[in-house]
Scaffold this motif. Structure first.
Motif, short mmCIF file in Angstrom:
data_model
loop_
_atom_site.label_atom_id
_atom_site.label_comp_id
_atom_site.label_asym_id
_atom_site.label_seq_id
_atom_site.Cartn_x
_atom_site.Cartn_y
_atom_site.Cartn_z
N LEU A 294 0.79 -1.06 -0.02
CA LEU A 294 0.02 0.18 0.03
C LEU A 294 0.96 1.21 0.14
CD1 LEU A 294 -3.08 1.29 0.10
CD2 LEU A 294 -2.51 1.19 2.82
N ALA A 295 1.85 1.31 0.73
CA ALA A 295 2.66 2.26 0.93
C ALA A 295 3.46 2.70 -0.63
CB ALA A 295 3.94 2.43 1.91
N GLN A 296 3.79 1.48 -1.02
CA GLN A 296 4.50 1.63 -2.28
C GLN A 296 3.41 1.92 -3.53
OE1 GLN A 296 6.04 -2.39 -2.56
NE2 GLN A 296 7.93 -1.76 -1.63
N GLU A 297 2.39 1.83 -3.18
CA GLU A 297 1.32 2.26 -4.24
C GLU A 297 1.20 3.74 -4.09
OE1 GLU A 297 -1.02 2.38 -7.40
OE2 GLU A 297 -0.03 0.64 -6.81
N PHE A 298 0.97 4.18 -2.83
CA PHE A 298 1.05 5.66 -2.51
C PHE A 298 2.00 6.39 -3.11
CE2 PHE A 298 -2.26 5.03 0.77
CZ PHE A 298 -3.31 6.28 0.70
N GLY A 337 11.56 2.45 2.61
CA GLY A 337 11.69 2.69 1.36
C GLY A 337 10.82 3.49 0.63
N ALA A 338 9.38 3.63 1.11
CA ALA A 338 8.47 4.47 0.47
C ALA A 338 8.08 5.62 1.10
CB ALA A 338 7.28 3.63 0.30
N PHE A 339 8.47 5.96 2.37
CA PHE A 339 8.22 7.00 3.37
C PHE A 339 9.49 8.18 3.17
CE2 PHE A 339 5.94 3.91 6.13
CZ PHE A 339 4.83 3.99 5.65
N ASP A 340 8.68 9.40 3.05
CA ASP A 340 10.04 10.38 3.40
C ASP A 340 10.40 10.60 4.94
OD1 ASP A 340 9.51 12.69 0.96
OD2 ASP A 340 7.82 11.32 1.19
N PHE A 341 9.40 10.24 5.89
CA PHE A 341 9.69 10.09 7.18
C PHE A 341 8.60 9.20 7.87
CE2 PHE A 341 7.51 14.01 6.99
CZ PHE A 341 6.62 13.95 7.71
#
Length: 515
Positions: A294-298, A337-341
């Protein structure tokens, strides 16, 4: 050759780096790379239309251009130039200072967006998270209704579905408006969203994110994340509604593009993947893998939009502190890997759901803590769990509470009420067992309470012989921010602004401590 890239925009900076974003080039055989130039020198080569140029001097201006290259080796003309300036040097000039503004704070607490301005807190922030967006029980997509105002047009919404009136329906008068203007009946955007828009105009460096979920609205995250199709649908709906600003029309407010330009990113507050949270939440073992997907899709959809607008849209998260919940539901390398923070929960370690008094936000486990080993929580334990799991410290922020948790029926014992049995939650202004900092400050000043500290473990508590409240004050925040800097973390997050004093003294303590 590829078409000329869009003129870059500066999307962020610290003392030693400047981040850029630009509109993507097009090409008949495909763009393979972008070369970013600092003056005439090649500064970076990237494959997406955004880059961070590092190794720069503090408090210095730099001018950048971009060229695109394709698979055949052709090079585009240079983009238009953009000039950015690094921040002044200091002990931690690029620290993140994140805070949550709650949708409901305008009611009983009377805390408006304008108070972020008048308290000085807005000028001390890097990022504001607006809490919370909800996920529809049937479509599993982002949605807004007016349930709280008694005008719920969606029979599937269920209780606590949202509050469009607070978000963008309520009219604010000039005296309570950031811009000093009175909302009119025919505005397409009013409410908190329009006030955030005015706040952003006054503080152009402030990033604003929409937070999805939270304690009350995480029920359907698991279902929404379960398949590729459901993930794509959720992400697309959230970006359309909040980033593109296409709000549903409710009572004459909203419409296509009505909230465009307010939100710079998305904050995921799933509480908790593959662990219980609010009563009735759906959770399953597949959540751990699905959360990463989900995070990677965002990240993919936000980057795709950014390629057309020349803007970097941030993605962050609020993550659990309990090592058992981390193990159960958090794929640390995959998510980061997907998050800025990401913010690690730095509070609610203990509270009145337990019948023994304890700290709720200590840096370290206190000597004499009677909890079983699996129930001993601290910021040190939580942060170490993520770092040991592979999270970069440069993406970790620690949560700081602007409230306290308390018990009543507490005997003094030999510890002035700490680690003693209790008969129930302490009385609170809005919720038993919970009290805002500014009210606890009044108790400490003249309410018959004595203030105690544990400078080794790093926490404070108030006790009057019967009631005990554990909380953070400016002294503890100074201790906590010093620890954040010593650990090399990215900064701090606060929950939530409405617990602070009118002068914003806790936010000032966070700002001063992270300098």
């Amino acid at each position: 050759a590829p078409t000329t890239p869009g003129t870059p925009a500066v999307t962020g900076s610290d003392a030693n780096s400047i981040s850029l974003g630009w509109a993507a080039s097009t090409d008949d055989v495909g763009v393979t790379a972008y070369d970013v130039y600092n003056g005439t020198a090649l500064a970076a080569t990237v494959t997406t239309p955004s880059a961070t140029v590092g190794n720069l001097a503090p408090d210095t201006s730099y001018t950048f251009t971009v060229r695109a290259r394709d698979a055949a080796g052709n090079v585009s003309p240079a983009s238009g130039p953009v000039t950015g300036r690094t921040k002044p040097g200091g002990t931690n000039p690029g620290a993140l200072k994140i805070g949550y503004f709650t949708q409901w704070s305008i009611y009983a607490r009377g805390y408006s967006v304008k108070k972020l301005d008048t308290s000085g807190s807005a000028g001390r922030l890097t990022t504001l998270n607006y809490a919370f967006a909800n996920i529809h029980p049937t479509t599993k997509q982002c949605f807004i209704t007016n349930k709280a105002a008694g005008n719920d047009s969606d029979p599937n919404a269920g209780d606590g579905a949202g509050d469009a009136w607070a978000d963008y329906g309520k009219g604010w008068d000039a005296g309570n408006s950031v811009a000093g203007t009175t909302d009119t009946w025919d505005q397409k955007l009013a409410g908190n969203f329009n006030q955030l828009k005015q706040l952003k105009a006054k503080y152009p460096n402030l990033r604003i994110q929409i937070s999805i979920g939270g304690w009350s609205y995480s029920k359907w995250f698991s279902d929404a994340a379960a398949t590729d199709a459901s993930r794509k649908a959720l992400v697309s709906s959230c970006i359309d509604m909040y980033i593109k600003g296409n709000l549903p029309v409710i009572d004459g407010r909203g419409g296509a593009g009505s909230a465009a330009g307010i939100f710079d990113g998305i904050d995921l507050d799933w509480e908790w993947p593959n662990s219980d949270g609010h009563l009735g939440n759906v959770f399953r073992p597949a959540d751990k893998a699905n959360y990463t997907l989900l995070a990677q899709e965002f990240r993919r959809q936000l980057d795709a939009l950014g390629a057309t607008t020349g803007k970097h849209y941030s993605l962050s998260a609020f993550l659990p502190a309990d090592p058992a919940k981390i193990t159960a539901g958090i794929d640390v390398p995959g998510l980061f890997g997907a998050f800025d923070f990401a913010t690690i929960q730095g509070y609610d370690y203990h509270g009145a759901w337990e019948m023994t008094t304890n700290q709720q936000s200590a840096l370290k486990v206190a000597a004499g803590d009677p909890s079983t080993p699996d129930r001993r929580f601290s910021s040190e334990i939580a942060i170490n769990a993520y770092v040991n799991g592979g999270a970069p410290k440069s993406k970790l922020t620690l949560g700081i509470p602007f409230y306290g948790r308390g018990w009543t029926g507490v005997p003094r014992g030999t510890t002035n009420g700490l680690f003693q049995s209790a008969t129930g939650p302490a009385p609170g202004s809005y919720e038993n067992g919970f009290e805002d900092y500014h009210k606890l400050k009044d108790l400490a000043a003249g309410g018959g309470y004595t203030l105690y500290r544990d400078p080794v473990a790093g926490f404070a508590y108030l006790y009057n012989g019967t009631v005990l409240y554990t909380y953070d004050d400016p002294t503890e925040i100074a201790r906590k921010t010093a620890w954040i800097k010593s650990q090399g973390l990215a900064g701090a997050m606060v929950w939530s602004f409405d617990g602070d004093t009118a002068s914003g003294e806790l936010m000032a303590a966070v700002d001063n401590g992270l300098r």
